[in-house]
Design a protein around this motif. Sequence first.
Motif, PDB file in Angstrom:
ATOM      1  N   LEU A   1      41.532  30.408  40.646  1.00 21.11           N
ATOM      2  CA  LEU A   1      40.852  31.248  39.666  1.00 21.11           C
ATOM      3  C   LEU A   1      40.632  30.467  38.375  1.00 21.11           C
ATOM      4  O   LEU A   1      41.502  29.701  37.951  1.00 21.11           O
ATOM      5  CB  LEU A   1      41.695  32.491  39.342  1.00 21.11           C
ATOM      6  CG  LEU A   1      41.954  33.467  40.476  1.00 21.11           C
ATOM      7  CD1 LEU A   1      42.934  34.531  40.016  1.00 21.11           C
ATOM      8  CD2 LEU A   1      40.665  34.111  40.931  1.00 21.11           C
ATOM      9  N   THR A   2      39.490  30.689  37.741  1.00 19.31           N
ATOM     10  CA  THR A   2      39.236  30.097  36.432  1.00 19.31           C
ATOM     11  C   THR A   2      39.895  30.970  35.372  1.00 19.31           C
ATOM     12  O   THR A   2      40.328  32.090  35.643  1.00 19.31           O
ATOM     13  CB  THR A   2      37.723  30.007  36.146  1.00 19.31           C
ATOM     14  OG1 THR A   2      37.200  31.337  36.051  1.00 19.31           O
ATOM     15  CG2 THR A   2      36.991  29.233  37.229  1.00 19.31           C
ATOM     16  N   ALA A   3      39.949  30.480  34.138  1.00 19.11           N
ATOM     17  CA  ALA A   3      40.565  31.249  33.052  1.00 19.11           C
ATOM     18  C   ALA A   3      39.804  32.557  32.812  1.00 19.11           C
ATOM     19  O   ALA A   3      40.414  33.603  32.580  1.00 19.11           O
ATOM     20  CB  ALA A   3      40.591  30.413  31.780  1.00 19.11           C
TER      21      ALA A   3
ATOM     22  N   GLN B   1      38.029  34.283  35.024  1.00 21.25           N
ATOM     23  CA  GLN B   1      38.301  35.187  36.140  1.00 21.25           C
ATOM     24  C   GLN B   1      39.699  35.794  36.017  1.00 21.25           C
ATOM     25  O   GLN B   1      39.900  36.973  36.294  1.00 21.25           O
ATOM     26  CB  GLN B   1      38.160  34.436  37.469  1.00 21.25           C
ATOM     27  CG  GLN B   1      36.740  34.052  37.788  1.00 21.25           C
ATOM     28  CD  GLN B   1      36.642  33.095  38.958  1.00 21.25           C
ATOM     29  OE1 GLN B   1      37.579  32.380  39.284  1.00 21.25           O
ATOM     30  NE2 GLN B   1      35.482  33.069  39.601  1.00 21.25           N
ATOM     31  N   ASN B   2      40.645  34.989  35.569  1.00 20.77           N
ATOM     32  CA  ASN B   2      42.005  35.462  35.370  1.00 20.77           C
ATOM     33  C   ASN B   2      42.043  36.568  34.310  1.00 20.77           C
ATOM     34  O   ASN B   2      42.693  37.592  34.504  1.00 20.77           O
ATOM     35  CB  ASN B   2      42.902  34.293  34.952  1.00 20.77           C
ATOM     36  CG  ASN B   2      44.264  34.372  35.569  1.00 20.77           C
ATOM     37  OD1 ASN B   2      44.664  35.397  36.081  1.00 20.77           O
ATOM     38  ND2 ASN B   2      44.985  33.283  35.496  1.00 20.77           N
ATOM     39  N   ARG B   3      41.350  36.365  33.194  1.00 17.07           N
ATOM     40  CA  ARG B   3      41.268  37.389  32.139  1.00 17.07           C
ATOM     41  C   ARG B   3      40.639  38.667  32.664  1.00 17.07           C
ATOM     42  O   ARG B   3      41.102  39.769  32.382  1.00 17.07           O
ATOM     43  CB  ARG B   3      40.426  36.872  30.965  1.00 17.07           C
ATOM     44  CG  ARG B   3      41.214  36.294  29.837  1.00 17.07           C
ATOM     45  CD  ARG B   3      40.382  36.060  28.598  1.00 17.07           C
ATOM     46  NE  ARG B   3      39.073  35.481  28.821  1.00 17.07           N
ATOM     47  CZ  ARG B   3      38.816  34.183  28.948  1.00 17.07           C
ATOM     48  NH1 ARG B   3      39.787  33.309  28.896  1.00 17.07           N
ATOM     49  NH2 ARG B   3      37.593  33.768  29.135  1.00 17.07           N
TER      50      ARG B   3
ATOM     51  N   LEU C   1      40.526  39.788  35.772  1.00 20.16           N
ATOM     52  CA  LEU C   1      41.441  40.461  36.697  1.00 20.16           C
ATOM     53  C   LEU C   1      42.617  41.105  35.970  1.00 20.16           C
ATOM     54  O   LEU C   1      43.053  42.198  36.333  1.00 20.16           O
ATOM     55  CB  LEU C   1      41.940  39.482  37.759  1.00 20.16           C
ATOM     56  CG  LEU C   1      40.889  39.041  38.774  1.00 20.16           C
ATOM     57  CD1 LEU C   1      41.419  37.910  39.640  1.00 20.16           C
ATOM     58  CD2 LEU C   1      40.441  40.207  39.632  1.00 20.16           C
ATOM     59  N   ARG C   2      43.127  40.452  34.918  1.00 14.30           N
ATOM     60  CA  ARG C   2      44.210  41.058  34.147  1.00 14.30           C
ATOM     61  C   ARG C   2      43.745  42.358  33.512  1.00 14.30           C
ATOM     62  O   ARG C   2      44.487  43.343  33.465  1.00 14.30           O
ATOM     63  CB  ARG C   2      44.711  40.096  33.060  1.00 14.30           C
ATOM     64  CG  ARG C   2      45.619  39.032  33.586  1.00 14.30           C
ATOM     65  CD  ARG C   2      46.418  38.341  32.491  1.00 14.30           C
ATOM     66  NE  ARG C   2      45.681  38.078  31.277  1.00 14.30           N
ATOM     67  CZ  ARG C   2      45.173  36.891  30.924  1.00 14.30           C
ATOM     68  NH1 ARG C   2      45.323  35.862  31.725  1.00 14.30           N
ATOM     69  NH2 ARG C   2      44.532  36.747  29.800  1.00 14.30           N
TER      70      ARG C   2
ATOM     71  N   ALA D   1      46.236  34.830  44.997  1.00 13.17           N
ATOM     72  CA  ALA D   1      46.354  34.126  43.728  1.00 13.17           C
ATOM     73  C   ALA D   1      47.243  34.939  42.805  1.00 13.17           C
ATOM     74  O   ALA D   1      47.129  36.164  42.741  1.00 13.17           O
ATOM     75  CB  ALA D   1      44.977  33.947  43.096  1.00 13.17           C
TER      76      ALA D   1
ATOM     77  N   VAL E   1      47.799  36.270  39.456  1.00 13.54           N
ATOM     78  CA  VAL E   1      47.005  36.518  38.255  1.00 13.54           C
ATOM     79  C   VAL E   1      47.910  36.512  37.032  1.00 13.54           C
ATOM     80  O   VAL E   1      47.610  35.874  36.021  1.00 13.54           O
ATOM     81  CB  VAL E   1      46.251  37.870  38.360  1.00 13.54           C
ATOM     82  CG1 VAL E   1      45.519  38.188  37.081  1.00 13.54           C
ATOM     83  CG2 VAL E   1      45.297  37.852  39.541  1.00 13.54           C
ATOM     84  N   GLN E   2      49.034  37.223  37.126  1.00 13.69           N
ATOM     85  CA  GLN E   2      49.961  37.300  36.000  1.00 13.69           C
ATOM     86  C   GLN E   2      51.334  37.740  36.504  1.00 13.69           C
ATOM     87  O   GLN E   2      51.440  38.452  37.494  1.00 13.69           O
ATOM     88  CB  GLN E   2      49.445  38.313  34.981  1.00 13.69           C
ATOM     89  CG  GLN E   2      50.214  38.374  33.692  1.00 13.69           C
ATOM     90  CD  GLN E   2      49.575  39.322  32.696  1.00 13.69           C
ATOM     91  OE1 GLN E   2      48.936  40.290  33.071  1.00 13.69           O
ATOM     92  NE2 GLN E   2      49.742  39.035  31.431  1.00 13.69           N
TER      93      GLN E   2
ATOM     94  N   TYR F   1      45.919  38.708  43.522  1.00 15.15           N
ATOM     95  CA  TYR F   1      44.521  38.936  43.887  1.00 15.15           C
ATOM     96  C   TYR F   1      44.186  38.115  45.120  1.00 15.15           C
ATOM     97  O   TYR F   1      44.520  36.935  45.208  1.00 15.15           O
ATOM     98  CB  TYR F   1      43.585  38.526  42.752  1.00 15.15           C
ATOM     99  CG  TYR F   1      42.133  38.480  43.176  1.00 15.15           C
ATOM    100  CD1 TYR F   1      41.416  39.652  43.355  1.00 15.15           C
ATOM    101  CD2 TYR F   1      41.493  37.274  43.434  1.00 15.15           C
ATOM    102  CE1 TYR F   1      40.096  39.627  43.768  1.00 15.15           C
ATOM    103  CE2 TYR F   1      40.179  37.236  43.848  1.00 15.15           C
ATOM    104  CZ  TYR F   1      39.491  38.411  44.012  1.00 15.15           C
ATOM    105  OH  TYR F   1      38.187  38.389  44.432  1.00 15.15           O
TER     106      TYR F   1
END
Length: 101
Positions: free
Chosen positions: A5-7, A9-11, A13-14, A75, A77-78, A87
């Motif tokens: 995941l890119t930054a 995409q991570n944001r 998903l969070r 992945a 995510v957090q 995810y």
Amino acid sequence: MSTPLTAAQNRFLRGHAHDLKALLQTGGKGVTPAFLAELDEVLERHELVKVKVAAEDREAREALVSEIVGRTGAALVQRIGHVAILYRPSKDKRQIVLPRG
């Protein structure tokens, strides 16, 4: 293999996971085949899942989360305290469209 995941995409998903409730919880037995089968089914259906990890110390929690990520191909995510957000895109019906880059 886990989903990279890119930054951005991570944001994204969070933000989507913020209002979710934890759907699964590891028990005292840790990561069992039954837990992994249930998690696999939930990930296929929902794609984005919160999992509560029942381990007392930080190292044990991190080890359990790493094992879950490695064995499901999801992945991470957090991770906050006892909760991990995972995810994995669905094979059949993708519901979450990730932003590019």
